[in-house]
Design an enzyme around this catalytic site. Sequence first.
Site, PDB file in Angstrom:
ATOM      1  CB  THR A 763      16.374 -23.265  17.380  1.00  0.00           C
ATOM      2  OG1 THR A 763      17.486 -24.033  16.374  1.00  0.00           O
ATOM      3  CG2 THR A 763      16.270 -22.389  17.118  1.00  0.00           C
ATOM      4  CB  CYS A 764      20.200 -27.252  19.986  1.00  0.00           C
ATOM      5  SG  CYS A 764      20.211 -26.913  18.141  1.00  0.00           S
TER       6      CYS A 764
END
Length: 797
Positions: A763-764
Amino acid sequence: ITELKKELRRVKRRGVNGDPDDEETAETIKEIEHKIVEKHLEEKNLGGEDREKQEEELERMKEGLRKLQEKVAKSKKPNTKAHIKNVEKMEKLQDKVKELDQKLYGPEMEIFRIEVPEDAVPGEMFTALAGEKFVRLKCPEHVNPGDILQLTVPKKDPNVDGAARDSEDILKIPGTEDAEGRWDYLVKVPDEVEPGTKFPVTISGMQLVVTCPEGAEPGAVVKIRPPAALSNKKRSKKHVRDDTTQLFEVVVPQGVKPGSPFALLAGGVRVQVSCPRNAKPGMKIRFNLPKVLLQQNEEKASEVTKLRNSFDKDGWSRTIRVSDMKFQWVRLDSTGNIDTGTRFDSKNSAYVRDMEILDGDDASVHLCKGEISLIAANAQNAVIDSAVIDPNTGNEIISYADIAAAQIMDYEDKAQWFLDMCQRLSTHWEEGHIGLALRRDYLLYDSMNSVLSLPKDAFQKTWRFEFIGEAGLDAGGLTREWFQLVTEQLFDPDLGLWVQSEDNQMLMDINPASEWCCPDDHLRMFRFLGRVMGKAIFDGQLVSGHMIPTLYKYLLSWPVMFADLKDADEMLYNNLSKLLDMEPDTIEYLCLDFTVVEEAMGATQTIDLIPNGSDVETTAENLPEYLEANFMHRMLGRVKPQARELILGFLDVIPEALLSVFDYQELELLMCGLPNIDMEDWKANTEYTGTLLGCGMEHDVIRWWWEVVEEYDDEMKSRLLQFVTATSGVPSRGFGYLQGNDGNIMKFTIMGVEKEGFPQAHTCFNRIDFPMYKSKKDLKEKLTVAITMVSTGFDLE
């Protein structure tokens, strides 16, 4: 006497003339039983005048016992020496009464009529339920399945053929039976049990868990009232069937210890059952579930629910605890048994938010107080109610059957059900409504002061808004505007309450230094925001701000795990994870202790993670505790006051049981709305790397991907975005402006990888690592599993 008993058994089995149910046989049975009693009396020399004296003595003892029981029941100081002494006298007198009663009249008997089950074989044993007791019977030679047998058992004996033996120091209080047939019991607190902890007791063959009250010490006597299921009043001696529950018989799994819990699917509902103390693996046990809980046809279940049930693997799952019908989380290991481990495990341990509401409100502002903490998800007190109860009348407003049925719906149906339930809880306009007159230039502070001054019951009323000095009638438009403007201001980083997440610039995280920005009002603002968010979903309005996933989990008391730390602080997560792979000596060479150093507004401070943490060195032996302490601090400790007020405000409006129908991803959708996804924009702003680098729509995997995504409904598309980017939100200017953890543009990325199994998200970086599947069917199945199971802690590895 022995010969008479043999004759009695023969007559009951065969009858006088070959028919055990005719009148002559019944009269003969009475005569033989009368002779047995007379022989007992002759042996004990209790005839004539001597018997009359004994009967008079018995009546005097019973009267004395009744008065003593009333005195004990009315006592308001159960821990005093006088009270305990009275209880001991009462117990001794009760034993004497029982002994004399049996000398005079024999043991008290109870008669049941039992239907022979379909699988019973003449001459072999079968199990039947007599009242609350399980008994083992030998099927007579002359009966067939469906025939009725008459069974006589000692009424006072709770240990008939294998039923669980009642706990010692249990005393039923006469005269306390209510309309449901429940009685009060006096229970002695066992040794080594501390206030607030739980201890097991067995009453009428059924096991209960009792919480030791505050102030009670070992040896003290406490009064309890068991559930109605323990009552024999609803079960007549004719063995009337209970049509409200369904009986289940299961085999205790291997590895389950007596007294420990295990989980299973019963009628499509995952339930948690405690293994009786007298049972062991391989034995069969029985339990009842309400039929209304089971009336959830498979056709009603959403595709997400069906998929989750089909993957009964490692991971955390919500269950109904049979003992008290509360929701509790359990982790199933690879064999399907409940993992009861208590020491921190970076892969498997999970924690839920616990909120202890403290007594007393601040009468001036109608604000309750509480203490928030993270506790093990499998702790006995890590439960939430499965029904909504009216706090004024104690009546059930929304049943656990309603809530359990809604949990299996798809998101759209859940959202509509939730609004319908909120409508049921709301107050009619004629019975009261709220008008808020606000100054637009001072909207935030006027709104905060007004909303925090309202009592809790005001949130079930209709609100209407007026902006002072502006003409306009609120027919819904002003209400929507108010929710939008207020939440935009509260989530604005310039206010200082929130900061953009370190790893996803589209998500908002609580600012640990909010006190520096708003020294007088920051906690009141968080309480205000919690109430606004609760009122928004109660009224079907939207909130202008996406929070980090952890906060949605806290609102729901949903499990958080060590892996969640990666979404909150990837650098800390990576650094802590490296310790797990180090040699024991290397860890000690790092000279770590149980502290963290943090900076706020230019000032640096050292914080102890545990009491005197600076004096505790980190070693290989205490590494799990070190990881747990860091996890606890980063996930809650550093923002505990702010999170407490936010959640208290939210729960001021929404009953916690009502929230249990949603997972944390669905709660974000409920608060912020389903995004308006432009598929062409999504496709145009997606990058391909890895084995898909340089490939276009002509590649099979890419073509199948977009075909599957377009087949998804809005809910599943939003879940896919949450899986890859950690939020369902889309930038106002489109997918081309998705940001990464550094604040720079980082587009949605599909990275082809040469491996089998499930896709994994980062998700980063807004990236999904995607295996090169051989068919569209396999691709769709694996992708759907990944994005639906992520909310349950399912082990994709």
